[in-house]
Design an enzyme around this catalytic site. Sequence first.
Site, PDB file in Angstrom:
ATOM      1  N   GLU A  42      -6.196  -4.225   2.434  1.00  0.00           N
ATOM      2  CA  GLU A  42      -6.725  -5.288   3.245  1.00  0.00           C
ATOM      3  C   GLU A  42      -7.586  -4.745   3.639  1.00  0.00           C
ATOM      4  O   GLU A  42      -9.226  -4.637   3.726  1.00  0.00           O
ATOM      5  CB  GLU A  42      -6.501  -6.160   4.418  1.00  0.00           C
ATOM      6  CG  GLU A  42      -7.436  -6.720   4.828  1.00  0.00           C
ATOM      7  CD  GLU A  42      -8.079  -8.083   4.698  1.00  0.00           C
ATOM      8  OE1 GLU A  42      -7.868  -8.242   3.010  1.00  0.00           O
ATOM      9  OE2 GLU A  42      -8.715  -8.627   5.655  1.00  0.00           O
TER      10      GLU A  42
ATOM     11  N   HIS B  29       1.212   8.512 -10.299  1.00  0.00           N
ATOM     12  CA  HIS B  29       1.331   7.596 -10.792  1.00  0.00           C
ATOM     13  C   HIS B  29       0.088   6.951 -11.494  1.00  0.00           C
ATOM     14  O   HIS B  29       0.001   6.423 -13.160  1.00  0.00           O
ATOM     15  CB  HIS B  29       2.388   6.332 -11.720  1.00  0.00           C
ATOM     16  CG  HIS B  29       3.949   6.996 -11.143  1.00  0.00           C
ATOM     17  ND1 HIS B  29       4.330   7.474 -11.910  1.00  0.00           N
ATOM     18  CD2 HIS B  29       4.350   6.384  -9.706  1.00  0.00           C
ATOM     19  CE1 HIS B  29       5.756   7.873 -11.084  1.00  0.00           C
ATOM     20  NE2 HIS B  29       5.537   6.874 -10.353  1.00  0.00           N
TER      21      HIS B  29
ATOM     22  N   ARG C 174     -21.861 -22.360  16.207  1.00  0.00           N
ATOM     23  CA  ARG C 174     -20.590 -21.364  16.333  1.00  0.00           C
ATOM     24  C   ARG C 174     -19.161 -21.747  15.119  1.00  0.00           C
ATOM     25  O   ARG C 174     -18.429 -22.366  15.387  1.00  0.00           O
ATOM     26  CB  ARG C 174     -19.440 -21.875  17.754  1.00  0.00           C
ATOM     27  CG  ARG C 174     -20.795 -20.806  18.693  1.00  0.00           C
ATOM     28  CD  ARG C 174     -19.878 -20.989  20.578  1.00  0.00           C
ATOM     29  NE  ARG C 174     -18.565 -21.144  20.824  1.00  0.00           N
ATOM     30  CZ  ARG C 174     -17.881 -19.566  21.160  1.00  0.00           C
ATOM     31  NH1 ARG C 174     -18.571 -19.141  21.136  1.00  0.00           N
ATOM     32  NH2 ARG C 174     -16.638 -19.691  20.960  1.00  0.00           N
TER      33      ARG C 174
ATOM     34  N   LYS D  93     -18.890 -17.285   1.997  1.00  0.00           N
ATOM     35  CA  LYS D  93     -17.384 -17.684   3.054  1.00  0.00           C
ATOM     36  C   LYS D  93     -16.610 -17.981   2.492  1.00  0.00           C
ATOM     37  O   LYS D  93     -14.989 -18.691   2.760  1.00  0.00           O
ATOM     38  CB  LYS D  93     -18.040 -18.058   4.399  1.00  0.00           C
ATOM     39  CG  LYS D  93     -17.060 -17.965   5.139  1.00  0.00           C
ATOM     40  CD  LYS D  93     -17.169 -16.865   6.356  1.00  0.00           C
ATOM     41  CE  LYS D  93     -15.516 -16.626   7.021  1.00  0.00           C
ATOM     42  NZ  LYS D  93     -15.130 -16.470   7.448  1.00  0.00           N
TER      43      LYS D  93
ATOM     44  N   CYS E  64     -15.070 -25.097  19.768  1.00  0.00           N
ATOM     45  CA  CYS E  64     -15.444 -25.500  20.320  1.00  0.00           C
ATOM     46  C   CYS E  64     -16.345 -24.940  22.067  1.00  0.00           C
ATOM     47  O   CYS E  64     -16.331 -23.617  22.105  1.00  0.00           O
ATOM     48  CB  CYS E  64     -13.705 -26.832  21.306  1.00  0.00           C
ATOM     49  SG  CYS E  64     -12.922 -27.445  20.896  1.00  0.00           S
TER      50      CYS E  64
ATOM     51  N   GLU F 217     -16.134  -5.048   0.308  1.00  0.00           N
ATOM     52  CA  GLU F 217     -17.141  -6.419   0.372  1.00  0.00           C
ATOM     53  C   GLU F 217     -18.080  -5.839   1.487  1.00  0.00           C
ATOM     54  O   GLU F 217     -19.266  -6.428   1.103  1.00  0.00           O
ATOM     55  CB  GLU F 217     -16.106  -6.991   0.956  1.00  0.00           C
ATOM     56  CG  GLU F 217     -15.224  -8.149   0.925  1.00  0.00           C
ATOM     57  CD  GLU F 217     -14.143  -9.387   1.981  1.00  0.00           C
ATOM     58  OE1 GLU F 217     -14.569 -10.324   1.878  1.00  0.00           O
ATOM     59  OE2 GLU F 217     -13.695  -8.589   3.083  1.00  0.00           O
TER      60      GLU F 217
ATOM     61  N   ASN G  99     -12.117 -27.017  26.769  1.00  0.00           N
ATOM     62  CA  ASN G  99     -11.790 -26.545  25.074  1.00  0.00           C
ATOM     63  C   ASN G  99     -10.085 -24.903  25.508  1.00  0.00           C
ATOM     64  O   ASN G  99     -10.257 -24.988  26.630  1.00  0.00           O
ATOM     65  CB  ASN G  99     -12.865 -24.887  25.491  1.00  0.00           C
ATOM     66  CG  ASN G  99     -14.400 -24.667  24.908  1.00  0.00           C
ATOM     67  OD1 ASN G  99     -14.029 -26.398  24.906  1.00  0.00           O
ATOM     68  ND2 ASN G  99     -14.955 -24.346  24.677  1.00  0.00           N
ATOM     69  N   GLY G 100      -9.627 -25.080  24.778  1.00  0.00           N
ATOM     70  CA  GLY G 100      -8.465 -24.635  24.365  1.00  0.00           C
ATOM     71  C   GLY G 100      -6.849 -25.366  24.302  1.00  0.00           C
ATOM     72  O   GLY G 100      -7.699 -26.258  23.553  1.00  0.00           O
TER      73      GLY G 100
ATOM     74  N   LYS H 192     -11.765  -4.679   2.805  1.00  0.00           N
ATOM     75  CA  LYS H 192     -13.042  -5.136   3.817  1.00  0.00           C
ATOM     76  C   LYS H 192     -13.759  -4.155   4.009  1.00  0.00           C
ATOM     77  O   LYS H 192     -15.244  -4.234   3.762  1.00  0.00           O
ATOM     78  CB  LYS H 192     -12.222  -4.447   4.820  1.00  0.00           C
ATOM     79  CG  LYS H 192     -11.258  -5.700   6.088  1.00  0.00           C
ATOM     80  CD  LYS H 192     -12.319  -7.165   6.350  1.00  0.00           C
ATOM     81  CE  LYS H 192     -12.635  -7.833   5.249  1.00  0.00           C
ATOM     82  NZ  LYS H 192     -11.688  -8.758   5.231  1.00  0.00           N
TER      83      LYS H 192
ATOM     84  N   TRP I 116     -14.537 -28.103  17.254  1.00  0.00           N
ATOM     85  CA  TRP I 116     -13.388 -28.097  16.830  1.00  0.00           C
ATOM     86  C   TRP I 116     -12.192 -28.379  16.897  1.00  0.00           C
ATOM     87  O   TRP I 116     -11.658 -27.684  17.041  1.00  0.00           O
ATOM     88  CB  TRP I 116     -13.656 -26.349  17.099  1.00  0.00           C
ATOM     89  CG  TRP I 116     -14.183 -25.740  15.441  1.00  0.00           C
ATOM     90  CD1 TRP I 116     -15.113 -25.833  14.951  1.00  0.00           C
ATOM     91  CD2 TRP I 116     -12.892 -24.713  14.918  1.00  0.00           C
ATOM     92  NE1 TRP I 116     -14.081 -25.136  13.334  1.00  0.00           N
ATOM     93  CE2 TRP I 116     -13.016 -24.569  14.041  1.00  0.00           C
ATOM     94  CE3 TRP I 116     -11.535 -25.109  15.046  1.00  0.00           C
ATOM     95  CZ2 TRP I 116     -12.097 -24.327  12.698  1.00  0.00           C
ATOM     96  CZ3 TRP I 116     -10.838 -24.225  14.844  1.00  0.00           C
ATOM     97  CH2 TRP I 116     -11.063 -23.856  13.136  1.00  0.00           C
TER      98      TRP I 116
HETATM   99  C1  G6P Z   1     -13.813 -15.897  -0.291  1.00  0.00           C
HETATM  100  C2  G6P Z   1     -14.029 -15.192   1.347  1.00  0.00           C
HETATM  101  C3  G6P Z   1     -13.417 -14.059   1.524  1.00  0.00           C
HETATM  102  C4  G6P Z   1     -11.710 -15.051   1.718  1.00  0.00           C
HETATM  103  C5  G6P Z   1     -11.573 -15.345   0.124  1.00  0.00           C
HETATM  104  C6  G6P Z   1     -10.066 -16.858   0.438  1.00  0.00           C
HETATM  105  O1  G6P Z   1     -14.057 -14.636  -1.031  1.00  0.00           O
HETATM  106  O2  G6P Z   1     -15.487 -14.420   1.430  1.00  0.00           O
HETATM  107  O3  G6P Z   1     -13.154 -13.191   2.810  1.00  0.00           O
HETATM  108  O4  G6P Z   1     -10.493 -14.065   1.668  1.00  0.00           O
HETATM  109  O5  G6P Z   1     -12.510 -16.345   0.134  1.00  0.00           O
HETATM  110  O6  G6P Z   1     -10.696 -17.756   1.329  1.00  0.00           O
HETATM  111  P1  G6P Z   1     -10.281 -18.702   2.085  1.00  0.00           P
HETATM  112  O7  G6P Z   1     -10.713 -19.334   2.795  1.00  0.00           O
HETATM  113  O8  G6P Z   1      -9.347 -19.662   1.000  1.00  0.00           O
HETATM  114  O9  G6P Z   1      -9.348 -17.473   2.907  1.00  0.00           O
END
Ligand code: G6P
Length: 600
Positions: free
Chosen positions: A473, A496, A27, A595, A2, A480, A96-97, A477, A72
């Site tokens: 992860e 293995h 935002r 995204k 927000c 990506e 906000n909060g 990252k 938001w």
């Molecule tokens: C896309 C994004 C990833 C995300 C995945 C799942 O591939 O680039 O960053 O983890 O979607 O998205 P979600 O909104 O379902 O968590």
Amino acid sequence: MCGIVGYSGNKQAAAILIDSLKRLEYRGYDSAGIAVFDNNGMEVYKEKGRIVELEKDLPEISGFIGIGHTRWATHGKPNKINAHPHASGSIAVVHNGIIENYQELKEKLSRSGYEFVSETDTEALAHLIKYYYRDNLIDAVISALKDIKGSYAIAVLSGSELVAARKDSPLIIGLGEGENFIASDIPAILKYTRKIIFLDDMEIASVSKDNVIFYDTDKNPIEKKVSVIDWNLEAAEKSGYEHFMLKEIHEQPRALHETFAGRISELEGKITIDGLNMTEAQIMDTSRISIIACGTSYNAGFLGKYLFEELSGIHVDVEIASEFRYSHSIPGSLVIVISQSGETADTLAALREAKSSGCRTLAITNVMGSTITREVENVIYTRSGPEIGVAATKTFISQLGVLYLLVLYFGKCKGKLSQERMSRILIAMKQIPSHITRLLNTKDAIKKFAETVSSSSDVFFIGRTLNYPIALEGALKLKEISYIHAEGYAAGELKHGPLALITKLTPVVAIATKGLTYDKVVNNIKEVKAREAPVLAIADEKDSEIEKYVDEVIRVPTTEDILSPILSTVVVQLLSYYIAKARNCPIDQPRNLAKSVTVE
Ligand code: G6P
């Protein structure tokens, strides 16, 4: 997340409020509104959707003082009624909060005759201020704030009085010539002034066009320092960070704090999970869980599997959403879908499949009103605020936060988790946001290692048990945002196959925090060192052994063993970020990625 703006001056307030709100659009928000006072009284306008929708129906409003908000949604759907400002008589509030005790306040105020029209926590605050209002707004706000639990940044308008206050949510005052401003974020008002005063927690400001007076919560006046901001506007939207990803990594303590707000009572050793809506008997009956997700959310779910199995004894399958629909879901099992956006097409399709097979369904998501939230039986929100960088960071941390809460809750109901252990973990969980802050202040070693490996073609991330999902992860990252080939491996599986690839040219990031498999991971580190791989270990700050075996160590604050994956995550995020930066990659918008992926 927000946004708040406020204005008192000698220009028409509405135009300035709308313009300032537009500067916070990046935002993310789902509704917007303003309240302006002139001699005829106060007028409130709000609308669901974009600010342009609000502008469309806005009449000529005259008035030199007002407040505005982009919402938001966290409590209640994104719609016009729930949009801010919320008014109680002649008092209007933007907030906000999260007000954690709003239900309690709502009941009390309803008994005193106050009528509630929205589903928000903020409306309770508006009525509470009205309840205390005699003839002075600042006194009423001070009294009201003493009654509320939770986090807030607020701007309150009543007649020609404008008051701002904060606790755990940012708020600034902008100083102009014959005009003064309130904002949640610098970019909102940077066009009008560069002279900023940062409100601290438990501080209140009374804002008029010629003057701003600051008070503590006992109404003692306080002196504040004026800062002059020299950012350009574009940088300001990122709050001075070079990329949204880095900003969002730094927002993680706050995101996790919001995830836990009102859900953990460490004093009573209890958890309350709004949105779960399952009785203890239903939890007792749950013998099988499927967690379904894509990308980063899948990795969160994978950690959830280890946690559920260890702390609740429930068997968990974790499945990639695009594969789940072709497998056979087991009727009667609980299906948990995890999706930051709540819109991922594969996850949605899997959810529909699970529902049609007669499974109970639960979603963990960050976006209120998203498609998944409309189709799933129950939803738990992560409350991370909007995430702009394509590579998920703070939403991952908040997903982990929700999973820990769920697992502990299930473990307790199932009788697998003692009250003593639960209380210990809850106390430690509450400390995690400040541990992350500490970690964020020690980035130099991460940067140094990032620079040395930035020209590599391949990087391995290894870990065992709870650290294995974090290795996945870390690798995700890195690929990506830096385009380096990266693999996440269960450390015991290296021998293995992948060990054939390990040479002095393949850096290895080993997550070696203390826990059940620490000694085994140290053995795996020795295996890769024997092949001359440069090794970075992520280790406990009290570990005095590990540096004997590796080239570089990043230390994470000591916590309960099962919580350390949250801290290791921050290290792998920063490492990926600095490697991508050293390679000059477009970090916030990596090639070929989106995204939110709304196609199957
Ligand atoms: C896309 C994004 C990833 C995300 C995945 C799942 O591939 O680039 O960053 O983890 O979607 O998205 P979600 O909104 O379902 O968590």
